[in-house]
Enzyme design. Structure first.
Site, PDB file in Angstrom:
ATOM      1  N   TRP A  69      -8.634  17.685 -65.089  1.00  0.00           N
ATOM      2  CA  TRP A  69      -9.719  16.847 -65.547  1.00  0.00           C
ATOM      3  C   TRP A  69      -9.948  17.260 -66.874  1.00  0.00           C
ATOM      4  O   TRP A  69     -10.616  16.463 -67.500  1.00  0.00           O
ATOM      5  CB  TRP A  69     -10.920  17.171 -64.411  1.00  0.00           C
ATOM      6  CG  TRP A  69     -10.574  16.572 -63.048  1.00  0.00           C
ATOM      7  CD1 TRP A  69     -10.232  17.090 -62.102  1.00  0.00           C
ATOM      8  CD2 TRP A  69     -10.361  15.063 -62.867  1.00  0.00           C
ATOM      9  NE1 TRP A  69      -9.841  16.131 -61.007  1.00  0.00           N
ATOM     10  CE2 TRP A  69     -10.045  15.021 -61.487  1.00  0.00           C
ATOM     11  CE3 TRP A  69     -10.430  14.015 -63.582  1.00  0.00           C
ATOM     12  CZ2 TRP A  69      -9.658  13.660 -61.115  1.00  0.00           C
ATOM     13  CZ3 TRP A  69     -10.191  12.550 -63.050  1.00  0.00           C
ATOM     14  CH2 TRP A  69      -9.939  12.639 -61.813  1.00  0.00           C
ATOM     15  N   LYS A 126     -19.042  14.193 -54.405  1.00  0.00           N
ATOM     16  CA  LYS A 126     -18.390  15.241 -53.977  1.00  0.00           C
ATOM     17  C   LYS A 126     -19.611  16.112 -53.171  1.00  0.00           C
ATOM     18  O   LYS A 126     -19.658  16.059 -51.943  1.00  0.00           O
ATOM     19  CB  LYS A 126     -17.797  15.977 -54.880  1.00  0.00           C
ATOM     20  CG  LYS A 126     -16.760  15.544 -55.508  1.00  0.00           C
ATOM     21  CD  LYS A 126     -16.301  15.850 -57.037  1.00  0.00           C
ATOM     22  CE  LYS A 126     -15.474  14.735 -57.716  1.00  0.00           C
ATOM     23  NZ  LYS A 126     -14.117  14.512 -56.975  1.00  0.00           N
ATOM     24  N   ASP A 131     -18.607  19.325 -67.445  1.00  0.00           N
ATOM     25  CA  ASP A 131     -18.234  18.484 -66.193  1.00  0.00           C
ATOM     26  C   ASP A 131     -18.406  19.242 -65.194  1.00  0.00           C
ATOM     27  O   ASP A 131     -17.576  20.193 -64.572  1.00  0.00           O
ATOM     28  CB  ASP A 131     -16.808  18.040 -66.415  1.00  0.00           C
ATOM     29  CG  ASP A 131     -16.436  17.095 -65.037  1.00  0.00           C
ATOM     30  OD1 ASP A 131     -17.261  16.942 -64.307  1.00  0.00           O
ATOM     31  OD2 ASP A 131     -14.989  16.870 -65.204  1.00  0.00           O
TER      32      ASP A 131
HETATM   33  N1  PMP Z   1     -14.056  15.276 -63.069  1.00  0.00           N
HETATM   34  C1  PMP Z   1     -13.864  16.161 -62.020  1.00  0.00           C
HETATM   35  C2  PMP Z   1     -13.922  17.644 -62.096  1.00  0.00           C
HETATM   36  C3  PMP Z   1     -13.361  15.304 -61.087  1.00  0.00           C
HETATM   37  O1  PMP Z   1     -13.082  16.054 -59.862  1.00  0.00           O
HETATM   38  C4  PMP Z   1     -13.433  14.021 -60.921  1.00  0.00           C
HETATM   39  C5  PMP Z   1     -12.875  13.120 -59.871  1.00  0.00           C
HETATM   40  N2  PMP Z   1     -12.229  13.646 -58.942  1.00  0.00           N
HETATM   41  C6  PMP Z   1     -13.934  13.228 -62.241  1.00  0.00           C
HETATM   42  C7  PMP Z   1     -14.077  13.946 -63.152  1.00  0.00           C
HETATM   43  C8  PMP Z   1     -13.593  11.742 -62.266  1.00  0.00           C
HETATM   44  O2  PMP Z   1     -14.297  11.108 -61.650  1.00  0.00           O
HETATM   45  P1  PMP Z   1     -14.238   9.680 -61.503  1.00  0.00           P
HETATM   46  O3  PMP Z   1     -13.416   9.371 -60.506  1.00  0.00           O
HETATM   47  O4  PMP Z   1     -15.847   9.472 -60.768  1.00  0.00           O
HETATM   48  O5  PMP Z   1     -14.150   9.049 -62.609  1.00  0.00           O
END
Ligand code: PMP
Length: 367
Positions: free
Chosen positions: A105, A198, A174
């Protein structure tokens, strides 16, 4: 007889059953007004109350200082990979930012940010995502506009258990996959963001907590819906927000508050994750988690079965058996394989114990 289903998914993820029941109860007629939240104007008094209560609950649960704005945006965590540089890269003249890349990520966030400025990764590239490079060795640039890291890497199961020292440069995090799973000192950050799907609700809304003095610095190409100052000035109602997702978040935040708040969530998350790591550690290598002990996630536990690199046939057997017992979404992310158990706030100690009992049984039968 149908087994009770336990969802160990990485997100969208399990919601507290009481939240689902309340949403069901109120679905056709919210608060006796004769319509559903799904049909309600975002400019109505009823929706204002929902969004304000949600913000106040967040402020209370995280002790958010007054000089921070709380925004409810669309575009997901990934939208913030763009919004962060679009709004903040111009904070300093050099238009550069420092990134810590500890998993899939943060790697994606850094790649996206490269469109808007010069991005420096503060440590030698990691060939596998199983550790956090020592903070004291990071090559931080004092003229960077911000330092970015991902607090919990959902795919690789790497979690920060400390707030990095960014040497007076604005810190951005994040927290999508460990938000509200423990207390956080918000005052240490310039900006925190988290998708809801989540720990705090369903997909569709992303929370952004941003220090007021960072607003109004967006570059001119920044899409208006991602402009923090515009959204802050309009109480996140510049355009139609994801009303129902905000409503569900409201219900989940009430549930967190009624269940002891972030301290209780932290205690529970430690208990739950320890149960699983203990089975892994005591399995004589049958189960293995590649992540260093000092940064193993409380939220997402990736592990392999049979040998270190994983015995895929055995892993399939494990997943099939789990599924027969009602335990679903335990398959590891396609990029790493193996198994991943996600233990967000709504996953109970009992849910976790059912999984560890199965892991112990599977070990006995197949070691
Ligand atoms: N950051 C993290 C730590 C994630 O786990 C995720 C999605 N699993 C995201 C960003 C991306 O999120 P989205 O799918 O809502 O764009």
């Amino acid at each position: 007889e149908k087994k009770k289903t336990i969802n160990f998914g990485a997100g969208p993820a399990k919601l507290p059953p009481s939240v689902l029941l309340q949403a069901q109860k109120e679905l056709l007629d919210y608060n006796n007004i004769g319509i559903s939240v799904l049909e309600m104007s975002h400019r109505s008094a009823d929706f204002s109350k929902i969004i304000n209560t949600t913000e106040n609950l967040l402020r209370e649960l995280l002790n958010i200082p007054e000089n921070y704005k709380v925004l409810f945006l669309q575009g997901g965590g990934s939208g913030q990979f763009s919004a962060v540089p679009l709004n903040l890269i111009g904070l300093k003249e050099d238009r550069c930012a420092d990134y810590v890349v500890t998993g899939a990520w943060s790697a994606k966030a850094a790649k996206e940010a490269e469109k808007y400025g010069q991005i420096n990764v503060v440590h030698p590239k990691l060939d596998k995502y199983t550790s956090i490079p020592d903070n004291s060795g990071w090559s931080l640039n004092p003229s960077a506009s911000y330092v970015y890291y991902c607090c919990n890497e959902t795919v690789h199961g790497v979690e920060f258990n400390f707030i990095p020292d960014s040497k007076d440069v604005i810190l951005v995090s994040d927290m999508s996959s460990n938000f509200l799973s423990r207390p956080v000192d918000v005052s240490k950050f310039g900006l925190i963001f988290a998708g809801a799907q989540k720990n705090i609700g369903c997909a569709g809304v992303t929370v952004v907590i941003v220090r007021e003095d960072l607003l109004g610095k967006a570059c001119k190409e920044c899409p208006v819906v991602l402009d923090y100052q515009v959204q802050a000035g309009n109480n996140s109602l510049y355009n139609t927000p994801p009303c129902f997702s905000i409503y569900v978040m409201n219900l989940v935040l009430e549930w967190i508050k009624n269940n002891g708040g972030t301290e209780a969530m932290e205690k529970l998350s430690k208990q739950k994750s320890s149960l699983i790591y203990d089975v892994i550690n005591n399995s004589g290598g049958f189960y293995s988690c590649p992540v260093n002990e000092d940064c193993r996630s409380r939220m997402n536990i990736p592990f392999r079965i049979g040998r270190k690199e994983g015995d895929e046939a055995l892993e399939k057997l494990f997943l099939d058996g789990a599924s027969k017992l009602g335990m679903i979404s335990l398959k590891g992310h396609r990029s790493v394989g193996g198994i991943r158990a996600s233990l967000y706030n709504a996953v109970t100690l009992e849910d976790t114990q059912i999984l560890t009992a199965y892991m112990k049984q599977f070990l006995k039968e197949h070691q």
